[in-house]
Design a protein around this motif. Structure first.
Motif, PDB file in Angstrom:
ATOM      1  N   ASP A 126       0.809  -1.220   0.000  1.00 44.59           N
ATOM      2  CA  ASP A 126       0.000   0.000   0.000  1.00 44.59           C
ATOM      3  C   ASP A 126       0.845   1.275   0.000  1.00 44.59           C
ATOM      4  OD1 ASP A 126      -2.301  -1.532   0.014  1.00 44.59           O
ATOM      5  OD2 ASP A 126      -2.454  -1.527   2.204  1.00 44.59           O
ATOM      6  N   ALA A 127       2.163   1.129   0.132  1.00 44.21           N
ATOM      7  CA  ALA A 127       3.044   2.301   0.153  1.00 44.21           C
ATOM      8  C   ALA A 127       3.167   2.880  -1.247  1.00 44.21           C
ATOM      9  CB  ALA A 127       4.417   1.923   0.696  1.00 44.21           C
ATOM     10  N   LYS A 128       3.315   4.192  -1.306  1.00 44.42           N
ATOM     11  CA  LYS A 128       3.461   4.889  -2.583  1.00 44.42           C
ATOM     12  C   LYS A 128       4.944   5.138  -2.839  1.00 44.42           C
ATOM     13  CE  LYS A 128       1.728   8.733  -5.208  1.00 44.42           C
ATOM     14  NZ  LYS A 128       0.718   9.763  -5.290  1.00 44.42           N
ATOM     15  N   ARG A 129       5.387   4.811  -4.039  1.00 47.04           N
ATOM     16  CA  ARG A 129       6.773   5.065  -4.421  1.00 47.04           C
ATOM     17  C   ARG A 129       6.904   6.532  -4.793  1.00 47.04           C
ATOM     18  NH1 ARG A 129      11.113   1.959  -7.306  1.00 47.04           N
ATOM     19  NH2 ARG A 129      12.887   3.359  -7.033  1.00 47.04           N
ATOM     20  N   LEU A 130       7.782   7.234  -4.108  1.00 52.83           N
ATOM     21  CA  LEU A 130       8.057   8.638  -4.379  1.00 52.83           C
ATOM     22  C   LEU A 130       9.357   8.745  -5.171  1.00 52.83           C
ATOM     23  CD1 LEU A 130       7.057  10.174  -0.929  1.00 52.83           C
ATOM     24  CD2 LEU A 130       5.695  10.003  -2.998  1.00 52.83           C
ATOM     25  N   GLY A 136      24.763  11.523  -0.069  1.00 52.78           N
ATOM     26  CA  GLY A 136      26.133  11.032  -0.025  1.00 52.78           C
ATOM     27  C   GLY A 136      26.568  10.366  -1.318  1.00 52.78           C
ATOM     28  N   GLY A 137      26.044  10.845  -2.452  1.00 54.05           N
ATOM     29  CA  GLY A 137      26.405  10.288  -3.744  1.00 54.05           C
ATOM     30  C   GLY A 137      25.702   8.982  -4.080  1.00 54.05           C
ATOM     31  N   GLN A 138      24.798   8.518  -3.232  1.00 51.97           N
ATOM     32  CA  GLN A 138      24.073   7.262  -3.460  1.00 51.97           C
ATOM     33  C   GLN A 138      22.610   7.549  -3.770  1.00 51.97           C
ATOM     34  OE1 GLN A 138      25.472   4.140  -3.453  1.00 51.97           O
ATOM     35  NE2 GLN A 138      27.396   5.239  -3.203  1.00 51.97           N
ATOM     36  N   THR A 139      22.039   6.786  -4.684  1.00 51.38           N
ATOM     37  CA  THR A 139      20.620   6.902  -4.999  1.00 51.38           C
ATOM     38  C   THR A 139      19.826   6.038  -4.029  1.00 51.38           C
ATOM     39  OG1 THR A 139      21.077   7.315  -7.326  1.00 51.38           O
ATOM     40  CG2 THR A 139      18.859   6.542  -6.767  1.00 51.38           C
ATOM     41  N   PHE A 140      18.865   6.643  -3.350  1.00 48.27           N
ATOM     42  CA  PHE A 140      17.975   5.949  -2.413  1.00 48.27           C
ATOM     43  C   PHE A 140      16.569   5.922  -3.002  1.00 48.27           C
ATOM     44  CE2 PHE A 140      21.355   6.928   0.454  1.00 48.27           C
ATOM     45  CZ  PHE A 140      21.209   6.141   1.590  1.00 48.27           C
ATOM     46  N   PHE A 141      15.884   4.767  -2.888  1.00 50.86           N
ATOM     47  CA  PHE A 141      14.460   4.752  -3.198  1.00 50.86           C
ATOM     48  C   PHE A 141      13.731   5.387  -2.022  1.00 50.86           C
ATOM     49  CE2 PHE A 141      14.954   0.443  -1.256  1.00 50.86           C
ATOM     50  CZ  PHE A 141      14.065   0.571  -0.183  1.00 50.86           C
ATOM     51  N   HIS A 142      12.478   5.776  -2.240  1.00 53.12           N
ATOM     52  CA  HIS A 142      11.676   6.401  -1.184  1.00 53.12           C
ATOM     53  C   HIS A 142      10.236   5.921  -1.308  1.00 53.12           C
ATOM     54  CE1 HIS A 142      10.027  10.417   0.677  1.00 53.12           C
ATOM     55  NE2 HIS A 142       9.826   9.376   1.472  1.00 53.12           N
ATOM     56  N   PHE A 143       9.749   5.288  -0.254  1.00 50.73           N
ATOM     57  CA  PHE A 143       8.354   4.869  -0.176  1.00 50.73           C
ATOM     58  C   PHE A 143       7.688   5.613   0.968  1.00 50.73           C
ATOM     59  CE2 PHE A 143      10.023   1.200  -2.432  1.00 50.73           C
ATOM     60  CZ  PHE A 143       8.999   0.885  -3.304  1.00 50.73           C
ATOM     61  N   GLY A 148      -3.736   5.671   8.962  1.00 48.71           N
ATOM     62  CA  GLY A 148      -4.335   6.416  10.070  1.00 48.71           C
ATOM     63  C   GLY A 148      -3.443   7.568  10.477  1.00 48.71           C
ATOM     64  N   ALA A 149      -3.005   7.569  11.719  1.00 48.33           N
ATOM     65  CA  ALA A 149      -2.156   8.641  12.242  1.00 48.33           C
ATOM     66  C   ALA A 149      -0.687   8.443  11.898  1.00 48.33           C
ATOM     67  CB  ALA A 149      -2.313   8.734  13.755  1.00 48.33           C
ATOM     68  N   GLU A 150      -0.331   7.325  11.281  1.00 47.82           N
ATOM     69  CA  GLU A 150       1.069   7.039  10.991  1.00 47.82           C
ATOM     70  C   GLU A 150       1.483   7.511   9.612  1.00 47.82           C
ATOM     71  OE1 GLU A 150       2.563   3.011  12.274  1.00 47.82           O
ATOM     72  OE2 GLU A 150       0.404   2.692  11.999  1.00 47.82           O
ATOM     73  N   SER A 151       2.639   8.165   9.549  1.00 52.69           N
ATOM     74  CA  SER A 151       3.279   8.489   8.283  1.00 52.69           C
ATOM     75  C   SER A 151       4.618   7.771   8.295  1.00 52.69           C
ATOM     76  CB  SER A 151       3.491   9.998   8.156  1.00 52.69           C
ATOM     77  OG  SER A 151       4.184  10.279   6.960  1.00 52.69           O
ATOM     78  N   LEU A 152       4.766   6.788   7.405  1.00 54.76           N
ATOM     79  CA  LEU A 152       5.975   5.978   7.352  1.00 54.76           C
ATOM     80  C   LEU A 152       6.721   6.281   6.059  1.00 54.76           C
ATOM     81  CD1 LEU A 152       4.350   2.596   8.445  1.00 54.76           C
ATOM     82  CD2 LEU A 152       5.440   4.308   9.896  1.00 54.76           C
ATOM     83  N   ASP A 153       7.967   6.727   6.184  1.00 51.97           N
ATOM     84  CA  ASP A 153       8.825   7.004   5.036  1.00 51.97           C
ATOM     85  C   ASP A 153      10.022   6.075   5.112  1.00 51.97           C
ATOM     86  OD1 ASP A 153       8.155   9.775   3.499  1.00 51.97           O
ATOM     87  OD2 ASP A 153       7.461   9.844   5.574  1.00 51.97           O
ATOM     88  N   THR A 154      10.229   5.288   4.061  1.00 49.04           N
ATOM     89  CA  THR A 154      11.361   4.363   4.032  1.00 49.04           C
ATOM     90  C   THR A 154      12.269   4.718   2.868  1.00 49.04           C
ATOM     91  OG1 THR A 154       9.995   2.600   4.965  1.00 49.04           O
ATOM     92  CG2 THR A 154      12.047   1.940   3.902  1.00 49.04           C
ATOM     93  N   VAL A 166      16.694   3.428   6.037  1.00 52.27           N
ATOM     94  CA  VAL A 166      16.275   4.292   7.134  1.00 52.27           C
ATOM     95  C   VAL A 166      14.756   4.368   7.036  1.00 52.27           C
ATOM     96  CG1 VAL A 166      16.547   6.492   8.326  1.00 52.27           C
ATOM     97  CG2 VAL A 166      18.408   5.637   6.871  1.00 52.27           C
ATOM     98  N   ALA A 167      14.091   3.818   8.034  1.00 51.95           N
ATOM     99  CA  ALA A 167      12.631   3.774   8.059  1.00 51.95           C
ATOM    100  C   ALA A 167      12.139   4.756   9.114  1.00 51.95           C
ATOM    101  CB  ALA A 167      12.154   2.359   8.365  1.00 51.95           C
TER     102      ALA A 167
END
Length: 195
Positions: A126-130, A136-143, A148-154, A166-167
């Motif tokens: 259900d996470a949206k890919r951003l 630091g010169g590295q490409t990170f994915f972001h979901f 509800g009240a939670e905002s989870l960024d990974t 980093v979650a």
């Protein structure tokens, strides 16, 4: 550690933090935003909801060769340099923190960052890919996942056969999207891999 175990541990920690914050503080409004899966430059820092000056000193947190600098007023729990670390956002004027991040670096079976992102999308469908971000010169994915009240960024990447994730988990009823991004952007742009 596999993405599956990392994702579950991050979600459990974020759920506990968010639930405690909701019980203690009650609800405030927040907004939500989306994006796509294309790469963009690292976001610029925004101001956090804490109305104090930023401390000059930072804490260096290292996990298996991956490093982040965390402002001195954050609460860091790191058993050693070879295990995950929890990065607690600073407390507000009433003594409460709106969220935290779990910083992990470990061996991976993923071939590259995109392979790791595909695995992550199966763990949290259900996470949206951003848009991807560079730190630091590295490409990170972001979901981003909103429950509800939670905002989870990974955020995650693969470097030399290791996954770095980093979650982040914040209570979106207590902090606006701008405030949450401000907290995350105090830390993520400091990423370094020292092997």
């Amino acid at each position: 550690m596999t993405v599956s175990r990392t994702g579950r541990a991050a979600r459990l920690t974020a759920t506990i933090v968010a639930a405690l914050a909701v019980v203690v503080l009650g609800g405030c409004g927040g907004d939500q935003e989306g994006g796509s899966g294309s790469e963009t430059p690292s976001p610029s820092p925004t101001e956090s909801p804490v109305a104090s000056e930023q401390p000059d000193e930072a804490q260096i947190v290292e996990v298996n060769g991956a490093q982040l600098e965390v402002p001195a007023d954050w609460i860091v729990t790191a058993p050693s340099t070879s295990e995950r670390a929890t990065l607690g956002a600073p407390k507000d004027a009433s003594g409460h923190s709106y969220g935290s991040g779990i910083f992990n670096a470990d061996i991976t079976l993923a071939d590259d960052t995109e392979d790791l992102a595909e695995s992550q999308s199966k763990v949290v469908p259900d996470a949206k890919r951003l848009p991807n971000a560079k730190f630091g010169g590295q490409t990170f994915f972001h979901f981003r996942e909103l429950e509800g009240a939670e905002s989870l960024d990974t955020y995650g990447t693969v470097i030399k056969g290791s996954e770095v994730t980093v979650a982040w988990g914040f209570n979106s009823k207590l902090a606006t999207r701008e405030q949450i991004d401000g907290y995350i952007n105090q830390v993520m742009p400091t990423f370094k891999f020292v092997g």
